[in-house]
Design a protein around this motif. Structure first.
Motif, mmCIF file in Angstrom:
data_model
loop_
_atom_site.group_PDB
_atom_site.id
_atom_site.type_symbol
_atom_site.label_atom_id
_atom_site.label_comp_id
_atom_site.label_asym_id
_atom_site.label_seq_id
_atom_site.Cartn_x
_atom_site.Cartn_y
_atom_site.Cartn_z
ATOM 1 N N CYS A 112 2.754 5.584 -3.439
ATOM 2 C CA CYS A 112 3.258 6.950 -3.259
ATOM 3 C C CYS A 112 4.762 6.972 -2.986
ATOM 4 O O CYS A 112 5.476 7.816 -3.513
ATOM 5 C CB CYS A 112 2.543 7.639 -2.105
ATOM 6 S SG CYS A 112 0.785 7.853 -2.398
ATOM 7 N N HIS A 113 5.234 6.049 -2.144
ATOM 8 C CA HIS A 113 6.647 6.078 -1.737
ATOM 9 C C HIS A 113 7.553 5.279 -2.668
ATOM 10 O O HIS A 113 8.742 5.202 -2.439
ATOM 11 C CB HIS A 113 6.794 5.553 -0.304
ATOM 12 C CG HIS A 113 6.233 6.499 0.718
ATOM 13 N ND1 HIS A 113 6.924 7.581 1.206
ATOM 14 C CD2 HIS A 113 5.017 6.533 1.318
ATOM 15 C CE1 HIS A 113 6.170 8.235 2.083
ATOM 16 N NE2 HIS A 113 5.016 7.618 2.172
ATOM 17 N N ASN A 146 0.830 -1.213 0.000
ATOM 18 C CA ASN A 146 0.000 0.000 0.000
ATOM 19 C C ASN A 146 0.863 1.260 0.000
ATOM 20 O O ASN A 146 0.441 2.301 -0.497
ATOM 21 C CB ASN A 146 -0.897 0.051 1.243
ATOM 22 C CG ASN A 146 -2.031 -0.942 1.166
ATOM 23 O OD1 ASN A 146 -2.535 -1.216 0.087
ATOM 24 N ND2 ASN A 146 -2.434 -1.479 2.301
ATOM 25 N N CYS A 147 2.031 1.193 0.592
ATOM 26 C CA CYS A 147 2.898 2.371 0.723
ATOM 27 C C CYS A 147 3.531 2.717 -0.624
ATOM 28 O O CYS A 147 3.893 3.867 -0.866
ATOM 29 C CB CYS A 147 4.013 2.118 1.729
ATOM 30 S SG CYS A 147 3.501 1.208 3.197
ATOM 31 N N ILE A 185 -2.701 13.290 4.095
ATOM 32 C CA ILE A 185 -2.994 11.970 3.527
ATOM 33 C C ILE A 185 -2.295 10.873 4.327
ATOM 34 O O ILE A 185 -2.833 9.805 4.562
ATOM 35 C CB ILE A 185 -2.610 11.897 2.030
ATOM 36 C CG1 ILE A 185 -3.060 10.585 1.391
ATOM 37 C CG2 ILE A 185 -1.113 12.035 1.799
ATOM 38 C CD1 ILE A 185 -4.409 10.661 0.784
ATOM 39 N N MET A 186 -1.074 11.190 4.779
ATOM 40 C CA MET A 186 -0.272 10.201 5.508
ATOM 41 C C MET A 186 -0.807 9.999 6.933
ATOM 42 O O MET A 186 -0.769 8.891 7.470
ATOM 43 C CB MET A 186 1.189 10.691 5.516
ATOM 44 C CG MET A 186 2.185 9.634 5.884
ATOM 45 S SD MET A 186 2.043 8.200 4.831
ATOM 46 C CE MET A 186 1.998 6.944 6.096
ATOM 47 N N ILE A 199 8.449 13.149 -2.270
ATOM 48 C CA ILE A 199 7.964 12.116 -1.346
ATOM 49 C C ILE A 199 9.175 11.463 -0.710
ATOM 50 O O ILE A 199 10.146 11.122 -1.382
ATOM 51 C CB ILE A 199 7.093 11.053 -2.064
ATOM 52 C CG1 ILE A 199 5.809 11.694 -2.584
ATOM 53 C CG2 ILE A 199 6.790 9.887 -1.152
ATOM 54 C CD1 ILE A 199 4.565 11.484 -1.799
ATOM 55 N N GLU A 200 9.070 11.318 0.594
ATOM 56 C CA GLU A 200 10.178 10.780 1.372
ATOM 57 C C GLU A 200 10.470 9.320 1.004
ATOM 58 O O GLU A 200 9.552 8.536 0.818
ATOM 59 C CB GLU A 200 9.765 10.863 2.851
ATOM 60 C CG GLU A 200 10.904 10.800 3.806
ATOM 61 C CD GLU A 200 10.456 11.241 5.199
ATOM 62 O OE1 GLU A 200 9.909 12.350 5.341
ATOM 63 O OE2 GLU A 200 10.664 10.453 6.120
ATOM 64 N N LEU A 236 11.333 5.614 1.860
ATOM 65 C CA LEU A 236 11.198 4.723 3.021
ATOM 66 C C LEU A 236 12.344 3.724 3.042
ATOM 67 O O LEU A 236 12.652 3.148 4.076
ATOM 68 C CB LEU A 236 9.857 3.981 2.977
ATOM 69 C CG LEU A 236 8.599 4.853 3.067
ATOM 70 C CD1 LEU A 236 7.346 3.990 2.996
ATOM 71 C CD2 LEU A 236 8.598 5.708 4.321
ATOM 72 N N LYS A 273 0.976 16.658 5.270
ATOM 73 C CA LYS A 273 1.036 15.235 5.651
ATOM 74 C C LYS A 273 -0.357 14.663 5.900
ATOM 75 O O LYS A 273 -0.483 13.549 6.424
ATOM 76 C CB LYS A 273 1.878 15.055 6.914
ATOM 77 C CG LYS A 273 3.351 15.321 6.669
ATOM 78 C CD LYS A 273 4.189 15.034 7.889
ATOM 79 C CE LYS A 273 5.628 15.405 7.609
ATOM 80 N NZ LYS A 273 6.435 15.466 8.819
ATOM 81 N N HIS A 308 -3.784 7.852 6.601
ATOM 82 C CA HIS A 308 -3.309 6.512 6.246
ATOM 83 C C HIS A 308 -2.786 5.782 7.499
ATOM 84 O O HIS A 308 -3.134 4.634 7.742
ATOM 85 C CB HIS A 308 -2.199 6.650 5.207
ATOM 86 C CG HIS A 308 -1.947 5.421 4.408
ATOM 87 N ND1 HIS A 308 -2.508 5.207 3.183
ATOM 88 C CD2 HIS A 308 -1.204 4.334 4.680
ATOM 89 C CE1 HIS A 308 -2.115 4.026 2.724
ATOM 90 N NE2 HIS A 308 -1.316 3.483 3.609
ATOM 91 N N TYR A 368 -4.092 1.605 10.508
ATOM 92 C CA TYR A 368 -3.421 0.351 10.860
ATOM 93 C C TYR A 368 -3.407 0.084 12.359
ATOM 94 O O TYR A 368 -3.292 1.015 13.160
ATOM 95 C CB TYR A 368 -1.971 0.367 10.351
ATOM 96 C CG TYR A 368 -1.870 0.458 8.857
ATOM 97 C CD1 TYR A 368 -2.088 -0.657 8.061
ATOM 98 C CD2 TYR A 368 -1.584 1.666 8.237
ATOM 99 C CE1 TYR A 368 -2.024 -0.582 6.682
ATOM 100 C CE2 TYR A 368 -1.514 1.764 6.855
ATOM 101 C CZ TYR A 368 -1.740 0.633 6.091
ATOM 102 O OH TYR A 368 -1.681 0.722 4.724
ATOM 103 N N GLU A 408 7.716 6.897 13.507
ATOM 104 C CA GLU A 408 7.101 7.927 12.655
ATOM 105 C C GLU A 408 5.633 7.600 12.377
ATOM 106 O O GLU A 408 4.784 8.497 12.385
ATOM 107 C CB GLU A 408 7.876 8.079 11.341
ATOM 108 C CG GLU A 408 9.200 8.813 11.532
ATOM 109 C CD GLU A 408 9.941 9.125 10.240
ATOM 110 O OE1 GLU A 408 10.850 9.958 10.288
ATOM 111 O OE2 GLU A 408 9.619 8.533 9.186
#
Ligand code: HEC
Length: 103
Positions: free
Chosen positions: A37-38, A33-34, A80-81, A49-50, A52, A78, A84, A88, A63
């Motif tokens: 974007c990442h 899922n990450c 959206i993050m 975008i950072e 990972l 941030k 997200h 979880y 984080e």
């Protein structure tokens, strides 16, 4: 038609039950899922975008936990993050951090 692997079903059931430990397959599945974007394996293809990839297990975990505690409106860049991260369970974040830190 949607096909779920045994790992996906286990991950979904474990998420619903809030299980404490998930395996590497569940971590890989959840971490996919990450990647939209990442980037694949946490390496972004575009700037902004950072990455990972290269982050340690404890860094990703802390984080994500910090993001999950924030209000989405508090940091628009941030938002959206933050939303997200709130999706979880701690066990899922643990499995994601295990997988991504091994990339
Ligand atoms: C819809 C796009 C999107 C998805 C999917 C996504 N992220 Fe992010 N993520 C962002 C954005 C945007 C930022 C904020 C900008 C930045 O730091 O690059 C961010 C930032 C982060 C940060 C840095 C937070 C900070 O405080 O600096 C971490 C860690 C992170 N994401 C982890 C993850 C993990 C793990 C997943 C998968 C479970 C994930 N992201 C999925 C878009 C996304």
């Amino acid at each position: 038609m949607i096909f779920l692997t045994t790992g996906a079903v286990v991950a979904l059931m474990a998420g619903a039950a809030g299980a404490q430990t998930l395996g590497p397959n569940e971590g890989r599945l959840l971490a996919s899922n990450c990647m939209q974007c990442h980037g694949t394996n946490g390496q972004p293809r575009v700037g902004g975008i950072e990455s990972l990839a290269g982050k340690s297990y404890s860094k990703i975990k802390s984080e994500m936990a910090e993001l999950a505690r924030k209000s989405p409106a508090s940091e628009p860049d941030k938002e959206i993050m933050i939303v997200h991260a709130k999706a979880y369970t701690p066990a899922e974040i643990d499995a994601i951090a295990h997988y991504l830190s091994g990339q």
